[in-house]
Design a protein around this motif. Structure first.
Motif, PDB file in Angstrom:
ATOM      1  N   ILE A   1       1.686  14.309   3.528  1.00 31.13           N
ATOM      2  CA  ILE A   1       1.153  12.959   2.696  1.00 31.13           C
ATOM      3  C   ILE A   1      -0.560  13.696   3.019  1.00 31.13           C
ATOM      4  O   ILE A   1      -1.570  13.714   3.699  1.00 31.13           O
ATOM      5  CB  ILE A   1       0.955  11.588   3.764  1.00 31.13           C
ATOM      6  CG1 ILE A   1       2.636  11.362   3.677  1.00 31.13           C
ATOM      7  CG2 ILE A   1      -0.406  10.849   3.241  1.00 31.13           C
ATOM      8  CD1 ILE A   1       2.020  10.006   4.707  1.00 31.13           C
TER       9      ILE A   1
ATOM     10  N   TYR B   1       7.742  17.727   3.998  1.00 33.25           N
ATOM     11  CA  TYR B   1       6.931  16.479   3.473  1.00 33.25           C
ATOM     12  C   TYR B   1       5.242  16.072   3.719  1.00 33.25           C
ATOM     13  O   TYR B   1       5.339  16.933   4.493  1.00 33.25           O
ATOM     14  CB  TYR B   1       7.457  15.530   2.827  1.00 33.25           C
ATOM     15  CG  TYR B   1       7.331  13.905   3.631  1.00 33.25           C
ATOM     16  CD1 TYR B   1       5.934  13.030   3.632  1.00 33.25           C
ATOM     17  CD2 TYR B   1       8.645  13.594   4.373  1.00 33.25           C
ATOM     18  CE1 TYR B   1       5.742  12.058   4.740  1.00 33.25           C
ATOM     19  CE2 TYR B   1       8.296  13.328   5.817  1.00 33.25           C
ATOM     20  CZ  TYR B   1       6.662  11.809   5.693  1.00 33.25           C
ATOM     21  OH  TYR B   1       7.315  11.346   6.321  1.00 33.25           O
TER      22      TYR B   1
ATOM     23  N   LEU C   1       1.722  12.347  -2.205  1.00 39.67           N
ATOM     24  CA  LEU C   1       3.110  12.741  -1.162  1.00 39.67           C
ATOM     25  C   LEU C   1       3.953  14.030  -2.521  1.00 39.67           C
ATOM     26  O   LEU C   1       3.894  13.540  -3.183  1.00 39.67           O
ATOM     27  CB  LEU C   1       4.089  12.020  -1.324  1.00 39.67           C
ATOM     28  CG  LEU C   1       3.120   9.720  -0.461  1.00 39.67           C
ATOM     29  CD1 LEU C   1       3.940   9.548  -1.171  1.00 39.67           C
ATOM     30  CD2 LEU C   1       4.021  10.375   0.871  1.00 39.67           C
TER      31      LEU C   1
END
Length: 183
Positions: A118, A116, A140
């Motif tokens: 941000i 992931y 996100l």
């Protein structure tokens, strides 16, 4: 006369078929949100491999996962995100949230990869043409992978520049992922 009538019928049928086709495609584009938290901000999800989703969720719930993470800073405006959150703090938040869904710890060789990042919305980017594109603080983007294959992908906006809503958005992401089980 018959040729004119046939041409008129073909034209009318073509318009009807085209109208039905457009309506069918509209419903495919407009995705229904599966769980309430997905309606809180703009959220997109894609289940790419339903066959292995239960196995991937089981790996998450038994603490058999690895996290790959990063923060993408704004390039055109002064970046402020690191004043509020770091990669390490975000990872800890995520681990704590996943802990709520853990049902037991079993060590398995196979691992779910949670990849992931941000993204800090770059509001001074000249490529952003609308005011709407500047309303959110960032987003996100999470990818859940099993055996190097994408199983599930979700993107959700966070709205607060101080990133205080990121924990709630992470909670929504994990809840969204786990809720696929049994569908």
């Amino acid at each position: 006369m018959n040729k004119l009538l046939a041409l008129l019928i073909i034209t009318i049928l073509s318009f009807l078929i085209y109208g039905v086709f457009v309506e069918i495609n509209k419903t495919n584009i407009k995705k229904e949100k599966r769980i309430p938290c997905q309606r809180e901000t703009i959220t997109f999800e894609n289940i790419t491999n339903k066959k292995n989703i239960n196995e991937a969720i089981n790996l998450l719930q038994t603490s058999n996962y690895s996290i790959l993470s990063r923060i993408e800073l704004s390039k055109y405006m002064d970046s402020k995100i690191l004043n509020f959150i770091t990669k390490e703090k975000a990872d800890k938040l995520l681990i704590d949230i996943i802990g709520k869904y853990r049902n037991k710890d079993i060590q398995l060789e196979e691992k779910l990869i949670i990849d992931y990042y941000i993204y800090e919305n770059d509001k001074e980017d000249k490529g952003k043409k609308s005011k709407k594109a500047k309303l959110y603080a960032g987003y996100l983007l999470f990818e859940f992978k099993l055996n190097n294959k994408l199983i599930y992908k979700i993107q959700t906006d966070y709205m607060k520049m101080d990133t205080s809503d990121i924990p709630a958005r992470m909670e929504c992401i994990i809840k969204s992922f786990v809720s696929i089980k049994g569908e």
